[in-house]
Design an enzyme around this catalytic site. Structure first.
Site, PDB file in Angstrom:
ATOM      1  N   SER A 154       4.039   8.201   7.670  1.00  0.00           N
ATOM      2  CA  SER A 154       3.859   7.592   8.985  1.00  0.00           C
ATOM      3  C   SER A 154       5.203   7.506   9.682  1.00  0.00           C
ATOM      4  CB  SER A 154       3.277   6.178   8.838  1.00  0.00           C
ATOM      5  OG  SER A 154       3.298   5.487  10.076  1.00  0.00           O
ATOM      6  N   TYR A 207       2.424  -2.168   4.986  1.00  0.00           N
ATOM      7  CA  TYR A 207       1.980  -0.783   5.213  1.00  0.00           C
ATOM      8  C   TYR A 207       3.192   0.129   5.392  1.00  0.00           C
ATOM      9  CZ  TYR A 207       0.172   3.298   7.697  1.00  0.00           C
ATOM     10  OH  TYR A 207      -0.106   4.576   8.092  1.00  0.00           O
TER      11      TYR A 207
END
Length: 251
Positions: A146, A160
């Site tokens: 990400s 996350y």
């Protein structure tokens, strides 16, 4: 007149978490480029089988395998099933992942923390470990990280982001370990992509678009194209690094 062979003709790929969204787009793109494809799913059996049917319509082999990415036994079985059904494994795409619940670290439950770690980090490591017993010289390992592993400009995604940052170290270390086998290991790091989990018209879309240099969400196909490049012969000298596909979010 002869036609050129497809760039991934004869290759066998496993894409985890591919019943929908980014994973489905990746699986379909690899099949379009000539690969036979196995996909895993946790709950979306109907969508997974529909995708497998679409891939078969291209003339490729395709299988859908139910597997919880947090289960060590399930991910090992998924790799073994892929090898058995497709006749081998050349390309592994670690796409399966979960997002947080939006909680700040001070409020985040142990259950949610464990799920993030078990799927986003341990699942990737264990799937890769199982695959390494089968991936031949010149194989490809690609994981979906990400853009939040590079920069976190808002709260609620801390754990996350930490799990995606962990993939950076794993990526670099593994590239060293398997380089002698000419296996490349790379990351693709998406920014805001229009999916069911993060729709372009969702509650956070306006704030997300505000930081994008291009001013709009990406499409799942944008990520699939980056993965396909890394999976192909053109990327044989690219390893231990990443491609950021984030519309300029982190510029």
């Amino acid at each position: 007149m002869t036609t050129s062979p497809l760039r991934l003709s004869g290759k066998r790929a496993l894409v985890t978490g591919a019943a929908r969204g980014i994973g489905a787009a990746i699986a379909l793109k690899l099949a379009e480029d000539g690969a036979d494809v196995a996909i895993t799913y946790e709950k979306s059996a109907e969508k997974a089988e529909a995708l497998a049917t679409e891939i078969r319509a291209l003339g490729r082999k395709a299988i859908a395998i139910q597997a919880d990415a947090a289960s060590p036994e399930a991910v090992k079985t998924a790799v073994a099933t892929t090898v058995s059904e497709l006749g081998g494994l050349d390309i592994l795409v670690n796409n399966a992942g979960v997002g947080g619940d939006g909680s700040l670290v001070a409020d985040q439950s142990l259950e949610n923390i464990d799920q993030l770690l078990n799927v986003n980090v341990r699942g990737v490591i264990l799937t890769t470990q199982a695959a390494l017993a089968h991936i031949p010289e010149g194989g490809r390992i690609i994981s979906i990280a990400s853009c939040l592993s590079d920069r976190v400009s808002f709260g609620g995604v801390t754990v996350y982001s930490a799990t995606k940052s962990a993939l950076e170290g794993f990526n670099r270390g593994l590239a060293r370990e398997v380089g002698s086998r000419q296996i490349t290991v790379n990351l693709v790091k998406p920014g805001p992509i229009d999916t069911d989990m993060n729709p372009a018209d969702g509650p956070y879309s306006e704030s997300a678009r505000a930081v994008l240099a291009l001013g709009h969400y990406g499409e799942t196909r944008d990520i699939a194209e980056a993965v396909a490049f890394l999976a192909g012969p053109e990327a044989k000298y690219v390893t231990g690094t990443s491609i950021v596909v984030d519309g300029g979010a982190n510029t």
